[in-house]
Design an enzyme around this catalytic site. Structure first.
Site, PDB file in Angstrom:
ATOM      1  N   ASP A 109      78.999  82.244  47.864  1.00 30.30           N
ATOM      2  CA  ASP A 109      77.712  81.320  48.051  1.00 30.30           C
ATOM      3  C   ASP A 109      77.027  79.596  47.364  1.00 30.30           C
ATOM      4  OD1 ASP A 109      76.212  83.708  47.060  1.00 30.30           O
ATOM      5  OD2 ASP A 109      76.511  83.076  44.927  1.00 30.30           O
ATOM      6  N   LYS A 160      79.194  71.527  29.818  1.00 29.48           N
ATOM      7  CA  LYS A 160      77.928  71.407  28.759  1.00 29.48           C
ATOM      8  C   LYS A 160      77.833  69.706  28.033  1.00 29.48           C
ATOM      9  CE  LYS A 160      76.157  75.842  29.978  1.00 29.48           C
ATOM     10  NZ  LYS A 160      75.285  76.827  30.005  1.00 29.48           N
ATOM     11  N   ASP A 216      74.577  76.266  45.759  1.00 27.72           N
ATOM     12  CA  ASP A 216      74.549  76.746  45.469  1.00 27.72           C
ATOM     13  C   ASP A 216      72.966  77.725  46.117  1.00 27.72           C
ATOM     14  OD1 ASP A 216      74.422  79.721  44.366  1.00 27.72           O
ATOM     15  OD2 ASP A 216      75.665  78.641  42.749  1.00 27.72           O
TER      16      ASP A 216
END
Length: 358
Positions: A109, A160, A216
């Site tokens: 992707d 994160k 992406d």
């Protein structure tokens, strides 16, 4: 030299387009998605490409055979009987990949300018067991970030982060040496969480910062953003791939077989596929018109993807991330807003935001 492309499964994020063709064959800037990657790999000397797939659609066989012959390379598939995550497919494909030399791994992707030659040179200079491509993002708190020193040696991965520590995230492109095979078990495994952190702790991994764009393109909204990025890159490095003239504004790609009507305003960030017919006075912005589609006069299409062989009437307005599948018919003067239409359907009225025509 060899490469593994992680293709995955059914491409559900790109439906309804992937209801007609496998995700790797969906056109992106007038070329099947995966062909952008394969051609870039061949350009740096890759002679065998392995596709890691969850299923093996028959529609891909003829395409792969044709491209292998055209490019003078070998293309094979490594099929999982169960989803193996991001590392398991590498272990499964070891019989195809392991010839004692480094190899590429990339997510199907990902769209960028693929600096594969630079990755090879960087690995040769550093002697790294693996080189990871990293790209900067505006909001790294949504991703896992990479921490590394001035030489590029990776020190840690932080998932994160709540506080800013780095803008650079894993770009999904790797150049690995065969020693990685010994670190992966043949089971569902995450390369980002289970394989790379121990290797980094041993000082075996380096990062190379990606210059230029990265996207992406695995879902429609991101597909269109990535399309705009690639068109912008082409405007700088290969302007002949784009068209110019009074009908066109900004970066526009039009297949030579497409027919464009009079008094149209097309662009920026538009791709028009093979054998499309665009009616007089049509306005197109930030959209993709896939091959064989006809757009009626004075229609307006913005931020949307129109599937193959579709027929759009006159004075139609389609906007805000609509995705129409293959062979969709829209009658004159209808308004479609943030809607999805499955293949071979006829739209018989205007569609409110969030509508799905099954």
């Amino acid at each position: 030299m060899k490469a593994l492309i992680l293709v995955g499964g059914y491409g559900t994020r790109l439906r309804p387009l992937t209801l007609s063709v496998p995700k790797p064959l969906v056109h992106f800037c007038n070329k099947p998605m995966i062909l952008h990657q394969i051609e870039a790999l061949v350009a740096v000397g890759v002679t065998e490409v392995v596709l890691a797939v969850n299923y093996q659609p028959e529609k891909m066989h003829a395409f792969l055979k044709e491209q292998a012959k055209k490019l003078g390379i070998k293309i094979t598939t490594s099929q999982e009987t169960e989803p193996l995550g991001t590392a398991g497919p590498i272990k499964l494909a070891e019989p195809f990949l392991n010839d004692g030399e480094p190899f590429f791994v990339l997510n199907s992707d990902v769209s960028c300018e693929y600096p594969f030659a630079d990755m090879i040179s960087f690995q040769e200079r550093t002697g790294a067991a693996g080189v990871l491509m990293a790209t900067p993002v505006e909001d790294p708190s949504k991703f896992g970030v990479i921490l590394y020193d001035d030489s590029g040696r990776i020190k840690d991965f932080v998932e994160k982060p709540k506080h800013f520590i780095s803008r650079y995230i894993n770009a999904g492109i790797y150049y690995l040496t065969p020693q990685v095979f010994d670190r992966i078990e043949l089971r569902p495994t995450s390369i980002e969480k289970e394989v790379f952190p121990p290797m980094a702790a041993e000082g075996l991994l380096y990062v190379m910062e990606l210059k230029g764009f990265w996207a992406d393109v695995g879902q429609p909204k991101d597909y269109l953003v990535g399309q705009g990025m690639l068109l912008n890159a082409l405007s700088e490095h290969d302007p002949e791939a784009l068209v110019a003239g009074e009908r066109y504004n900004g970066n526009v790609m039009v297949h030579p077989t497409a027919k464009i009507g009079q008094a149209c305003s097309i662009g920026p960030d538009v791709v028009i596929g093979a054998n499309c017919v665009i009616g007089d006075g049509t306005r197109l912005k930030g959209c993709t018109i896939l091959p064989g589609t006809k757009i009626g006069a004075h229609s307006f299409i913005e931020k949307s993807i129109i599937g193959w062989q579709s027929s759009i009437g006159k004075w139609v307005r389609i906007e805000e991330n609509c995705v129409l599948g293959e062979n969709v018919t829209v009658k004159d003067e209808f308004h479609l807003h943030s809607s999805i239409v499955l293949p071979h359907k006829g739209v018989k009225s205007s569609l409110k935001p969030g509508t799905i025509v099954l």
